[in-house]
Design an enzyme around this catalytic site. Structure first.
Site: not given
Ligand code: CTP
Length: 396
Positions: A208, A277, A287, A321, A335, A339
Site C-alpha cells: 500500500n 490484510d 516469475k 490508527f 476498531k 481491538k
Molecule cells: N492492523 C494490524 N494488523 C492488521 C491490520 C491492521 O495491526 N492485519 C492495525 C493497524 O496498524 C491500525 C489498525 O489495525 O493500527 C487499523 O488498521 P486499518 O487498516 O485501518 O483497519 P483494518 O483493521 O485492517 O480494517 P479494514 O481494512 O477493514 O478497514
C-alpha cells in the site's frame, strides 16, 4: 516549544568546523535561537560571516568585548544558554575544559555556564586514543558533560580511524533531546510503521502507499522525550531515527512476530503501520509469466496484529490508527472497541492534506466512552507530539 530555547554553539579549530555550518542550519530549523562562539583557530577554517548570516546574530570572538554597557560578554552568553554545544571540539579545547583553563571566550563561557554541555569531539585517531585525551574526556563525563561520540572513517589527516566528528543530523538530534522535557523517561514505546509487503513472486508484491512518516515521527518524538523506543518498520525509504532500536521487517507475519517478541518490554504501543490484510496463499518460486487470459491470485488473511496485542495488553496504553475513505467515525469507533484500544487516531486517507506519504495529516482522535478530539490539519511531527501528550494524559 523549542522556539523559546537558546543554544550557544561553540566552534573550535578543526577541519570539521565546516560541518558546524550545517549543524547550525539544522538547529535553526527546529526553531531554537543560536548564538555562535568561535575560537581564533576556528576562524582559520570558516569565516565568522557564515555563522553570523545563518544564526542572525554577530559571532562572539573576543573575551574582552562588552555586549552592552551592563553586560559582560562571556557571563551574558553563559547565562542565556539552555544548552551549550561544542562542535567540533578539539583535543585542545577538551583538555582546557577538563583542567579549568579559561583563556579565551569559549573556555571562559563554558566554565561560567550552568546549562547542560554537549561536546562533539573531532580529532586525529591517535590523539583520540591518547590516554591523556581519554583522561580529560573521562573527567568531563564524570562532571556531567555529555558527549556525541565521534565515528570511524577517513580522517582529513589521511589516517583511517576513530575521531571523525559525528554527522550534524545526529548531533542535532542529541541536542534536541537535551532541550526537550523528558516526560517519557522510564517508558518503553513500541511503534510500528510503514507498509508490509506480501510477495506474489520474486519480482512482484502486494502493498500500500504508506511511507512510514507518521510512525517514524512518533518514534523520533518519543526518543527525544526520554523514552526507550523500539520501532518495527515495514519497507520504508526513511532513515532509522537516531537512538531508536529499529527492527526492519517485510511481511505482516514478520511484523507480528517482531512485535509479539518485544511486547512484554513495552509500556506504550503505537500501531501506525498499514498492515496488508491479505497475502497470496502461495508465493511462486519463479516469475509468473503472462498468459492470454485473466490472472487470479488466491489470497488468505494475515494476522490482525493489533487485535492480538489488544488481547494481551495488560496495563499497556494501546494506540491504534484507522485509515478510512468512508464513514470515518463509525468505522474507527468499531476498531477502537473491537481491538481493545485506549485511543484511535482516525484519518480519511482520501482527504487532501491527510493520509499516506505526505508531511501533514488531518485526524480525529476517538477515546472509549465516546469522546472525540479534532485537532485539524497539522504536520506529522506536531501530531506525533500531540499523540504522545494524550498518551501521557491517559497514564496520569
Ligand atoms: N492492523 C494490524 N494488523 C492488521 C491490520 C491492521 O495491526 N492485519 C492495525 C493497524 O496498524 C491500525 C489498525 O489495525 O493500527 C487499523 O488498521 P486499518 O487498516 O485501518 O483497519 P483494518 O483493521 O485492517 O480494517 P479494514 O481494512 O477493514 O478497514
Amino acid at each position: 516549544m523549542l522556539e523559546a530555547k537558546t543554544v550557544i554553539l561553540g566552534v573550535t579549530g578543526g577541519i570539521a568546523a565546516y560541518k558546524a555550518v550545517e549543524l547550525l542550519r539544522l538547529l535553526k530549523k527546529t526553531g531554537v535561537d543560536v548564538h555562535v562562539v568561535m575560537t581564533k583557530a576556528a576562524t582559520e577554517f570558516v569565516a565568522p560571516l557564515t555563522f553570523q548570516t545563518l544564526s542572525g546574530h554577530p559571532v562572539n570572538l573576543d573575551l574582552f568585548n562588552l555586549i552592552s554597557e551592563q553586560e559582560i560578554g562571556h557571563i551574558s552568553l553563559a547565562d542565556r544558554a539552555d544548552l551549550f554545544l561544542i562542535a567540533p571540539a578539539t583535543a585542545n579545547f577538551i583538555g582546557k575544559a577538563a583542567n579549568g583553563i579559561a583563556d579565551d571566550l569559549l573556555t571562559t563561557t563554558v566554565m561560567a555556564t550552568r546549562a547542560p554541555v554537549l561536546i562533539a569531539p573531532a580529532m586525529n585517531c591517535n590523539m583520540f586514543e591518547n590516554p591523556i585525551y581519554r583522561e580529560n574526556e573521562q573527567k568531563l563525563r564524570q562532571r556531567g558533560y555529555r558527549f556525541v561520540d565521534p565515528v570511524t572513517g577517513q580522517l582529513a589527516c589521511g589516517w583511517e580511524g576513530s575521531g571523525k566528528m559525528q554527522e550534524p543530523a545526529v548531533i542535532c538530534e542529541a541536542a534536541i533531546a537535551l532541550l526537550s522535557e523528558q516526560d517519557l523517561a522510564g517508558e518503553t514505546v513500541l511503534v510500528t510503521a510503514g507498509p508490509t509487503r506480501e510477495e506474489i513472486d520474486p519480482v512482484r508484491f502486494i502493498s500500500n502507499h504508506s511511507s512510514g512518516k507518521m510512525g517514524y515521527a512518533i518514534a523520533r518524538a518519543a526518543w527525544r522525550r526520554g523514552a526507550r523506543v523500539i520501532l518495527v518498520s515495514g519497507p520504508s525509504a526513511l532513515a532509522p531515527p537516531y537512538g531508536v532500536e529499529t527492527v526492519l521487517v517485510t511481511t505482516a507475519v514478520e511484523m507480528r512476530d517482531a512485535v509479539m517478541a518485544r511486547l512484554d518490554e513495552a509500556s506504550i504501543v503505537v500501531k501506525s503501520a498499514a498492515v496488508a490484510d491479505y497475502r497470496p496463499v502461495s508465493r511462486a518460486g519463479s516469475k509468473v509469466k503472462k498468459d492470454t487470459g485473466a490472472l487470479c491470485i488466491e489470497l488468505e488473511k494475515n494476522p490482525d496484529i493489533l487485535t492480538e496485542i489488544g488481547r494481551a495488553k495488560q496495563g499497556k496504553i494501546l494506540v491504534g490508527f484507522a485509515a478510512e475513505t468512508d464513514d470515518l467515525l463509525a468505522n474507527a469507533g468499531k476498531k477502537l472497541t473491537a481491538k481493545n484500544l485506549d485511543m484511535i487516531v482516525a484519518n480519511n486517507v482520501s482527504e487532501p492534506g491527510a493520509g499516506f506519504d505526505i508531511d501533514t495529516n488531518i485526524v480525529r482522535i476517538l477515546y472509549p466512552g465516546g469522546k472525540i478530539e479534532e485537532p485539524g490539519l497539522m504536520s506529522k511531527d506536531d501530531l506525533a507530539g500531540l499523540i504522545l501528550d494524550r498518551v501521557l494524559g491517559l497514564k496520569n
